[in-house]
Design an enzyme around this catalytic site. Structure first.
Site, short mmCIF file in Angstrom:
data_model
loop_
_atom_site.label_atom_id
_atom_site.label_comp_id
_atom_site.label_asym_id
_atom_site.label_seq_id
_atom_site.Cartn_x
_atom_site.Cartn_y
_atom_site.Cartn_z
N ASP A 129 -12.60 -9.35 -39.00
CA ASP A 129 -12.80 -8.96 -40.40
C ASP A 129 -12.03 -9.92 -41.29
O ASP A 129 -10.92 -10.35 -40.94
CB ASP A 129 -12.30 -7.52 -40.61
CG ASP A 129 -12.62 -7.01 -42.00
OD1 ASP A 129 -13.78 -6.67 -42.25
OD2 ASP A 129 -11.68 -6.97 -42.84
N ILE A 130 -12.61 -10.28 -42.42
CA ILE A 130 -11.93 -11.15 -43.38
C ILE A 130 -10.99 -10.31 -44.22
O ILE A 130 -11.42 -9.39 -44.92
CB ILE A 130 -12.94 -11.88 -44.27
CG1 ILE A 130 -13.88 -12.75 -43.41
CG2 ILE A 130 -12.21 -12.75 -45.30
CD1 ILE A 130 -14.98 -13.43 -44.20
N ASP A 152 -18.36 -8.21 -44.33
CA ASP A 152 -17.52 -9.33 -43.93
C ASP A 152 -16.97 -9.15 -42.52
O ASP A 152 -16.02 -9.84 -42.13
CB ASP A 152 -16.36 -9.50 -44.91
CG ASP A 152 -15.46 -8.27 -44.96
OD1 ASP A 152 -16.01 -7.15 -44.95
OD2 ASP A 152 -14.23 -8.42 -45.02
#
Length: 281
Positions: free
Chosen positions: A105-106, A149
């Protein structure tokens, strides 16, 4: 070939039967009829060749479109699963006893999104996810999906492989490097958080529209928790994955964390791959 020969003979007969505009001596009538038939045959031959060329072009275009469809389908799901679905379009659900699942995950993506236009945001996501895709291909892993994301990958299916944990660990380490590279290239503060867990899953395709290959089971949920409960710029793995790595990677014990529905679980941070493999003791 036989059709062209028949057309030629037919045209020659028609030419022999055709009459010139004015009366000619018998010899000239024969010459006229012969040339007339040959000319007609030539025209019919050109028509036949043109038709054959059009058919060849249409068949080539059809094959090209078929290949494009196959490529697109294989981008959506593993080729073996796509072939099964084409032969028998029903629910596909396969149990896999041992796979390793990764979620990435960003971190801070919401803030990045608030400072970017929709076009630049999508371009940024495409840039980093395309690099992840290339790493997945290099390691022969299976990308499952992206959700916003978040990025999900699995090793050990649809075909089993004994090094599924090691392959995912290598991917995770390379993903950190790729994220840092994109951050430097774009000037955006991009860091990812990664979680990994190993165990059994059910994989398959369900529904009637917009088919997608997906995974279900506790292994998937725990891998997602490893990511969401992890630290920025680090790779958190479960004890089951750590055991499968068999001393081939450097790990840092984190202690235990509370996992919803599972209670306390021991976890580790993945630091890197060892240059020499330690013996299993």
């Amino acid at each position: 070939m036989f059709a062209n020969a028949a057309a030629f003979i037919g045209a020659l007969v028609l030419g022999l039967m055709a009459r010139p505009i004015a009366e000619l001596p018998p010899l000239w009538e024969l010459i006229f009829a012969t040339f007339n038939g040959a000319a007609t045959a030539g025209m019919l031959g050109m028509v036949a060749l043109t038709y054959r060329h059009m058919v060849d072009v249409a068949e080539a275009a059809l094959e090209s479109e078929h290949q494009k469809s196959e490529t697109l389908l294989h981008n959506i799901m593993p080729p073996a699963i796509a072939d099964r679905l084409k032969q028998n379009p029903k629910v596909i659900a396969d149990s896999h006893e041992q796979v390793t699942t990764l979620f990435a995950d960003i971190v801070g993506f919401t803030e990045v999104a608030s400072q970017s236009s929709p076009e630049s945001l999508v371009t940024l996501l495409n840039r980093i996810f395309s690099q992840f895709d290339a790493l997945v291909d290099d390691l022969d892993l299976e990308k499952i999906k992206t959700i916003g994301d978040a990025y999900m990958v699995v090793a050990g299916l649809p075909a089993a492989r004994p090094d599924h944990a090691q392959a995912i660990a290598r991917l995770a380490l390379e993903m950190l490097v790729a994220a840092e590279r994109v951050s430097q290239e774009t000037g955006k503060q991009l860091q990812i958080r990664v979680g990994i867990h190993s165990g059994p899953v059910v994989a398959g395709v369900i529904g009637q529209k917009k088919f997608a290959y997906d995974l279900w089971g506790d292994t998937v949920n725990i891998a997602a928790r490893m990511e969401s409960h992890g630290a920025t710029g680090r790779i958190q793995i479960s004890a089951s994955t750590a055991k499968l790595l068999n001393g081939e990677f450097e790990l840092e014990p984190r202690g235990t964390i509370e996992i919803k529905g599972k209670g306390q679980m021991a976890t580790y941070y993945l630091i890197g791959e060892r240059k020499t493999t330690k013996p299993n003791v």
